[in-house]
Design a protein around this motif. Sequence first.
Motif, mmCIF file in Angstrom:
data_model
loop_
_atom_site.group_PDB
_atom_site.id
_atom_site.type_symbol
_atom_site.label_atom_id
_atom_site.label_comp_id
_atom_site.label_asym_id
_atom_site.label_seq_id
_atom_site.Cartn_x
_atom_site.Cartn_y
_atom_site.Cartn_z
ATOM 1 N N GLU A 78 -44.485 57.961 -52.410
ATOM 2 C CA GLU A 78 -45.238 58.685 -51.378
ATOM 3 C C GLU A 78 -45.673 60.068 -51.827
ATOM 4 O O GLU A 78 -46.675 60.589 -51.334
ATOM 5 C CB GLU A 78 -44.367 58.836 -50.121
ATOM 6 N N SER A 79 -44.950 60.676 -52.728
ATOM 7 C CA SER A 79 -45.328 62.013 -53.180
ATOM 8 C C SER A 79 -46.641 61.989 -53.962
ATOM 9 O O SER A 79 -47.305 63.010 -54.095
ATOM 10 C CB SER A 79 -44.224 62.634 -54.038
ATOM 11 N N ARG A 80 -47.028 60.800 -54.464
ATOM 12 C CA ARG A 80 -48.259 60.661 -55.246
ATOM 13 C C ARG A 80 -49.345 59.860 -54.541
ATOM 14 O O ARG A 80 -50.531 60.099 -54.739
ATOM 15 C CB ARG A 80 -47.963 59.969 -56.579
ATOM 16 N N ILE A 81 -48.935 58.853 -53.747
ATOM 17 C CA ILE A 81 -49.900 57.917 -53.164
ATOM 18 C C ILE A 81 -49.679 57.805 -51.662
ATOM 19 O O ILE A 81 -48.583 57.489 -51.207
ATOM 20 C CB ILE A 81 -49.781 56.529 -53.826
ATOM 21 N N ALA A 82 -50.732 58.078 -50.910
ATOM 22 C CA ALA A 82 -50.716 57.891 -49.456
ATOM 23 C C ALA A 82 -51.422 56.577 -49.133
ATOM 24 O O ALA A 82 -52.401 56.206 -49.794
ATOM 25 C CB ALA A 82 -51.422 59.050 -48.759
ATOM 26 N N ILE A 83 -50.918 55.879 -48.128
ATOM 27 C CA ILE A 83 -51.498 54.602 -47.703
ATOM 28 C C ILE A 83 -51.757 54.697 -46.205
ATOM 29 O O ILE A 83 -50.826 54.882 -45.419
ATOM 30 C CB ILE A 83 -50.570 53.427 -48.035
ATOM 31 N N LEU A 84 -53.030 54.584 -45.841
ATOM 32 C CA LEU A 84 -53.432 54.759 -44.454
ATOM 33 C C LEU A 84 -54.508 53.729 -44.104
ATOM 34 O O LEU A 84 -55.681 53.930 -44.393
ATOM 35 C CB LEU A 84 -53.974 56.180 -44.265
ATOM 36 N N PRO A 85 -54.126 52.595 -43.514
ATOM 37 C CA PRO A 85 -55.136 51.578 -43.192
ATOM 38 C C PRO A 85 -56.037 52.003 -42.034
ATOM 39 O O PRO A 85 -55.721 52.943 -41.305
ATOM 40 C CB PRO A 85 -54.293 50.354 -42.814
ATOM 41 N N THR A 86 -57.150 51.292 -41.874
ATOM 42 C CA THR A 86 -58.024 51.590 -40.734
ATOM 43 C C THR A 86 -57.409 51.090 -39.437
ATOM 44 O O THR A 86 -57.675 51.647 -38.383
ATOM 45 C CB THR A 86 -59.431 50.976 -40.916
ATOM 46 N N GLY A 87 -56.605 50.041 -39.513
ATOM 47 C CA GLY A 87 -55.810 49.576 -38.381
ATOM 48 C C GLY A 87 -54.351 49.652 -38.794
ATOM 49 O O GLY A 87 -53.964 49.061 -39.796
ATOM 50 N N LEU A 88 -53.551 50.376 -38.059
ATOM 51 C CA LEU A 88 -52.168 50.608 -38.478
ATOM 52 C C LEU A 88 -51.220 49.486 -38.074
ATOM 53 O O LEU A 88 -50.104 49.418 -38.567
ATOM 54 C CB LEU A 88 -51.674 51.935 -37.918
ATOM 55 N N GLU A 105 -59.877 51.137 -32.046
ATOM 56 C CA GLU A 105 -59.421 52.429 -31.531
ATOM 57 C C GLU A 105 -58.625 53.225 -32.564
ATOM 58 O O GLU A 105 -58.503 54.448 -32.469
ATOM 59 C CB GLU A 105 -58.501 52.231 -30.300
ATOM 60 N N CYS A 106 -58.045 52.541 -33.522
ATOM 61 C CA CYS A 106 -57.022 53.118 -34.386
ATOM 62 C C CYS A 106 -57.543 54.207 -35.326
ATOM 63 O O CYS A 106 -57.100 55.358 -35.265
ATOM 64 C CB CYS A 106 -56.350 51.999 -35.172
ATOM 65 N N ALA A 107 -58.414 53.867 -36.232
ATOM 66 C CA ALA A 107 -58.871 54.836 -37.235
ATOM 67 C C ALA A 107 -59.542 56.062 -36.603
ATOM 68 O O ALA A 107 -59.242 57.186 -37.009
ATOM 69 C CB ALA A 107 -59.796 54.163 -38.242
ATOM 70 N N PRO A 108 -60.431 55.890 -35.604
ATOM 71 C CA PRO A 108 -61.041 57.091 -35.015
ATOM 72 C C PRO A 108 -60.030 58.015 -34.337
ATOM 73 O O PRO A 108 -60.244 59.224 -34.259
ATOM 74 C CB PRO A 108 -62.028 56.532 -33.985
ATOM 75 N N LEU A 109 -58.928 57.452 -33.874
ATOM 76 C CA LEU A 109 -57.897 58.267 -33.231
ATOM 77 C C LEU A 109 -57.035 58.998 -34.253
ATOM 78 O O LEU A 109 -56.825 60.213 -34.144
ATOM 79 C CB LEU A 109 -57.006 57.387 -32.344
ATOM 80 N N TRP A 110 -56.522 58.290 -35.269
ATOM 81 C CA TRP A 110 -55.506 58.859 -36.146
ATOM 82 C C TRP A 110 -56.026 59.461 -37.447
ATOM 83 O O TRP A 110 -55.498 60.471 -37.916
ATOM 84 C CB TRP A 110 -54.427 57.823 -36.445
ATOM 85 N N HIS A 111 -57.036 58.878 -38.066
ATOM 86 C CA HIS A 111 -57.502 59.399 -39.356
ATOM 87 C C HIS A 111 -57.942 60.859 -39.291
ATOM 88 O O HIS A 111 -57.564 61.648 -40.165
ATOM 89 C CB HIS A 111 -58.612 58.514 -39.933
ATOM 90 N N PRO A 112 -58.752 61.253 -38.292
ATOM 91 C CA PRO A 112 -59.170 62.658 -38.250
ATOM 92 C C PRO A 112 -58.008 63.641 -38.069
ATOM 93 O O PRO A 112 -58.115 64.803 -38.468
ATOM 94 C CB PRO A 112 -60.110 62.726 -37.043
ATOM 95 N N GLN A 113 -56.917 63.184 -37.495
ATOM 96 C CA GLN A 113 -55.751 64.055 -37.346
ATOM 97 C C GLN A 113 -54.914 64.094 -38.622
ATOM 98 O O GLN A 113 -54.380 65.142 -38.992
ATOM 99 C CB GLN A 113 -54.876 63.574 -36.181
ATOM 100 N N LEU A 114 -54.782 62.948 -39.293
ATOM 101 C CA LEU A 114 -53.932 62.855 -40.478
ATOM 102 C C LEU A 114 -54.589 63.416 -41.736
ATOM 103 O O LEU A 114 -53.950 64.097 -42.534
ATOM 104 C CB LEU A 114 -53.530 61.393 -40.723
#
Length: 195
Positions: A78-88, A105-114
């Motif tokens: 995790e210190s090198r690679i982040a994994i963030l799908p469009t649907g969690l 609903e997922c990516a528009p809600l969480w991606h801009p915050q993360l």
Amino acid sequence: MTGDLAGLVERVRACRLCEADLPLGPRPILRVSPTARLLIIGQAPGTRVHETGIPWNDRSGDRLRDWLGLDRDIFYDESRIAILPTGLCYPGVDAKGGDLPPRPECAPLWHPQLRPLLPDIELTLLVGSYAQAFVLGKRRRASLTETVAAWRDYLPEFLALPHPSWRTGAWQKKNAWFDAELLPEVRRLVGETVA
């Protein structure tokens, strides 16, 4: 993990927004760290990933790690690679037995915050058409093949890849340039980014 990011990840993991539409219930799956330099954005967890809570912990993940030239230890660092799908969360299955698209609903809600809390990201892999549609929007080409073939146009920020499902084997045979031209560059760029 910084306090802001840790608090947000806790809220993400507690999300129940789509609960009524998720056949296996909510289980948001992501791996993020403020020191990560590579971000992998895929589509949504499958059933095995939902069961284990480990992203890309299936045959698609095996193929993706092979494409990237990474072993499991580095891939899950995790210190090198982040994994963030469009649907969690696992979205369920369609009438033909394939996975449904990620919940809209997922990516528009969480991606801009993360995303702002991942300041060291140097390269983002857009794995599959859903990731490419969400991130590239109007910049993507008419098809996944055209988008992946135009990979140079999205560098140095993004690198578009097909989804590494079993179906991709036939696609790879039809598109020999993927193995010959793109995969060596993928391995070089990913290796430099996570070194």
